[in-house]
Design an enzyme around this catalytic site. Structure first.
Site, PDB file in Angstrom:
ATOM      1  N   HIS A  22       0.980   3.233  -0.893  1.00 60.44           N
ATOM      2  CA  HIS A  22       1.320   1.889  -1.364  1.00 60.44           C
ATOM      3  C   HIS A  22       1.419   1.005  -0.125  1.00 60.44           C
ATOM      4  CE1 HIS A  22       2.551   3.322  -5.447  1.00 60.44           C
ATOM      5  NE2 HIS A  22       2.808   4.429  -4.764  1.00 60.44           N
ATOM      6  N   PHE A  23       0.339   0.316   0.185  1.00 54.61           N
ATOM      7  CA  PHE A  23       0.309  -0.509   1.397  1.00 54.61           C
ATOM      8  C   PHE A  23       0.772  -1.946   1.137  1.00 54.61           C
ATOM      9  CE2 PHE A  23      -2.907   2.153   4.101  1.00 54.61           C
ATOM     10  CZ  PHE A  23      -1.945   3.142   4.223  1.00 54.61           C
ATOM     11  N   ARG A  24       1.204  -2.220  -0.101  1.00 55.67           N
ATOM     12  CA  ARG A  24       2.014  -3.390  -0.456  1.00 55.67           C
ATOM     13  C   ARG A  24       1.306  -4.739  -0.470  1.00 55.67           C
ATOM     14  NH1 ARG A  24       5.522  -0.501  -3.146  1.00 55.67           N
ATOM     15  NH2 ARG A  24       7.086   0.598  -1.905  1.00 55.67           N
TER      16      ARG A  24
ATOM     17  N   ASN B  88       0.111  -1.146  -7.871  1.00 54.10           N
ATOM     18  CA  ASN B  88       1.314  -1.906  -8.226  1.00 54.10           C
ATOM     19  C   ASN B  88       1.736  -2.853  -7.113  1.00 54.10           C
ATOM     20  OD1 ASN B  88       1.854   0.572  -6.891  1.00 54.10           O
ATOM     21  ND2 ASN B  88       3.982   0.547  -7.540  1.00 54.10           N
TER      22      ASN B  88
ATOM     23  N   HIS C 157       1.326   8.735 -12.937  1.00 55.60           N
ATOM     24  CA  HIS C 157       2.736   8.866 -12.553  1.00 55.60           C
ATOM     25  C   HIS C 157       3.459   9.242 -13.823  1.00 55.60           C
ATOM     26  CE1 HIS C 157       6.507   7.199 -10.401  1.00 55.60           C
ATOM     27  NE2 HIS C 157       6.910   7.751 -11.530  1.00 55.60           N
TER      28      HIS C 157
ATOM     29  N   HIS D 117       2.275  13.430  -7.504  1.00 57.46           N
ATOM     30  CA  HIS D 117       3.623  13.798  -7.042  1.00 57.46           C
ATOM     31  C   HIS D 117       4.412  14.655  -8.028  1.00 57.46           C
ATOM     32  CE1 HIS D 117       4.371  10.197  -9.366  1.00 57.46           C
ATOM     33  NE2 HIS D 117       4.273   9.356  -8.360  1.00 57.46           N
TER      34      HIS D 117
ATOM     35  N   ASP E 220       2.512   9.541  -0.884  1.00 58.23           N
ATOM     36  CA  ASP E 220       3.183   8.489  -1.649  1.00 58.23           C
ATOM     37  C   ASP E 220       3.914   7.548  -0.691  1.00 58.23           C
ATOM     38  OD1 ASP E 220       3.996   6.969  -3.791  1.00 58.23           O
ATOM     39  OD2 ASP E 220       5.596   8.335  -4.425  1.00 58.23           O
TER      40      ASP E 220
END
Length: 455
Positions: free
Chosen positions: A67-69, A99, A183, A242, A316
């Site tokens: 998740h590199f945002r 997300n 997920h 995960h 993750d």
């Protein structure tokens, strides 16, 4: 440009052996097995001779869950900052989750990320497309060549990404030919658990120890079982992200190679290292969704990685500012930075006898490439892209804030000294990181290409 990696210990395809590797441009041109087996003329003909005596040479890690945002959460991280941390940790290719703000649930949002990565990323890149209860039309527009798959959140997530409509799930699982990555946590069970513990414990006393009780093993199992049932009945290609509990492992099989499986599974580094016994010491720094579980769960996951019930290991990587990690288990943000130290953390477990070095390479490089059908990556083979990592097994890594490259500026490993270090990382034949510093120029990265999204 020609580079010769001379006399490394090559850890590749289940074997550790002395070898030299010739790289020509972005590709591996030739592998010379044995010590000093390359033609003597090469030493003078190459543009760069890299002495590798005492170093290990591995294929670069391929992380299928980060998740590199960016966009929308740049105060936590960006594609540029986190890909820098990734190459410093030996990861040369990543698959980013949807997300963000806006979520990656339209073709336009996906294209924006692809363009941004082309301009700023330090590692090879790709982006999952997010499924929602109402974006079926967008799913038909996906660029299957450059998309690793469709990401479904079957538990709460950022934005409008919880897919909880049964008819929508039936349609997606029944119609898409994309790999579906999930997920899995039951939102109904989580909600009921939350209300139960709030009725027993004052709000401000719900510390990190309650996180795994609210986001319970049952919530994980029930959701994963539903996803497996759908995929089995409708013939979907399912990849569960995960996995965190022993009970979920009963849903998977190790009777076939990863490339032949319809249903595959991923474990994350933090679930293989930490357990609830670490809550008192690390608190919210190890708050993730799904939650860190019991010591028995951790040991079961380690066994599953060894046997092949778990196909691949990822991070993750999900950075938040440390200020966002404050509060009780309902308030503190879930997730943390891992990409800079994931590989050496796994090699540390190998040094402890939990895994072998060869298995770490298989689960973090070889099988991610196989599972997603990545072209020319994940192995040290002639003709493949020169995504390479040099490990110094004698140079320890002390994790300190001043050495962290993730924008959030902290790590759950702070103060720990790993026995190994990443000496250098090469992306498509170009040096991205060496001797504790990023290269002067960003390497020539590429969008990942997938040729087998439906195995």
């Amino acid at each position: 440009m020609k580079r010769l990696f001379r006399n490394a210990l090559l850890i590749n395809e289940g074997v550790s052996q002395r070898a030299s590797v010739l790289v020509d441009g972005e590709r591996i041109a030739q592998i010379f097995e044995g010590e000093n087996t390359f033609p003597e003329r090469l030493a003078s003909e190459v543009d760069e001779l890299i002495p590798c005596e005492g170093l290990w040479l591995l294929p670069g890690c391929i992380d299928d869950q980060v998740h590199f945002r960016e966009p929308g959460l740049e105060h936590k991280a960006t594609i540029e900052t986190e890909s820098r941390a990734a190459v410093a940790g030996g990861t040369t290719s990543f698959m980013d989750m949807p997300n963000t703000k806006p979520t990656t649930t339209t073709l336009e949002a996906w294209q924006w990320k692809m363009q941004r990565a082309a301009e700023t990323s330090w590692a090879n890149y790709s982006f999952f497309f997010g499924g929602t209860n109402d974006n079926a039309d967008e799913l038909r527009r996906i660029d299957r060549r450059h998309t690793p798959g469709l990401k479904l959140f079957l538990g709460s997530s950022t934005g409008n990404m919880l897919v909880d409509n049964r008819a929508t799930l039936e349609r997606i699982f029944g119609e898409t030919d994309l790999l579906i990555a999930t997920h899995c946590e039951s939102e109904a069970i989580i909600r009921a658990n939350r209300e139960h513990y709030l009725s027993l414990v004052p709000h401000d006393k719900l510390d990190i120890h309650y996180h795994a009780l609210i986001r319970s093993a049952e919530a994980c199992y029930r959701s994963s079982a539903e996803a497996v049932e759908l995929a089995t009945r409708l013939g979907s290609r399912l990849h569960i992200l995960h996995v965190s509990t022993e009970r979920e492992l009963s849903l998977f099989s190790d009777d076939r190679p990863t490339a032949q499986k319809q249903i595959t599974a991923e474990a994350c580094v933090h679930h293989l290292i930490f357990s609830e016994e670490d809550f008192d010491r690390l608190g919210n720094r190890i708050k993730w969704n799904p939650a860190i579980k019991t010591l028995a769960d951790r040991e079961a996951l380690r066994r599953a990685v060894r046997t092949g019930l778990i196909d691949i290991v990822a991070t993750d990587h999900a950075p938040h500012l440390i200020s966002e990690k404050q509060g009780n288990c309902l308030e503190a943000a879930s997730g943390g930075p891992l990409t800079q130290h994931a590989l050496i953390a796994m090699l540390d477990l190998a040094a402890q006898g939990v895994f072998t070095r060869e298995l770490v390479v298989e689960r973090m490089a070889h099988l991610p490439a196989v599972l997603f059908g990545l072209e020319g990556r994940g192995f040290v083979r002639e003709g493949y892209f020169a995504d390479l990592v040099l490990i110094d097994p004698e140079q320890p890594t002390l994790v300190q804030p001043e050495g962290l490259l993730s924008r959030c500026g902290w790590s759950p490993f702070e103060g720990y000294c790993f026995p190994h270090s990443v000496f250098a990382t090469y992306v498509n034949g170009s040096c991205a990181y060496r001797s504790g510093a990023l290269a002067e120029h960003r390497p020539a990265v590429q969008a990942l290409s997938f040729n087998r999204l439906f195995v």
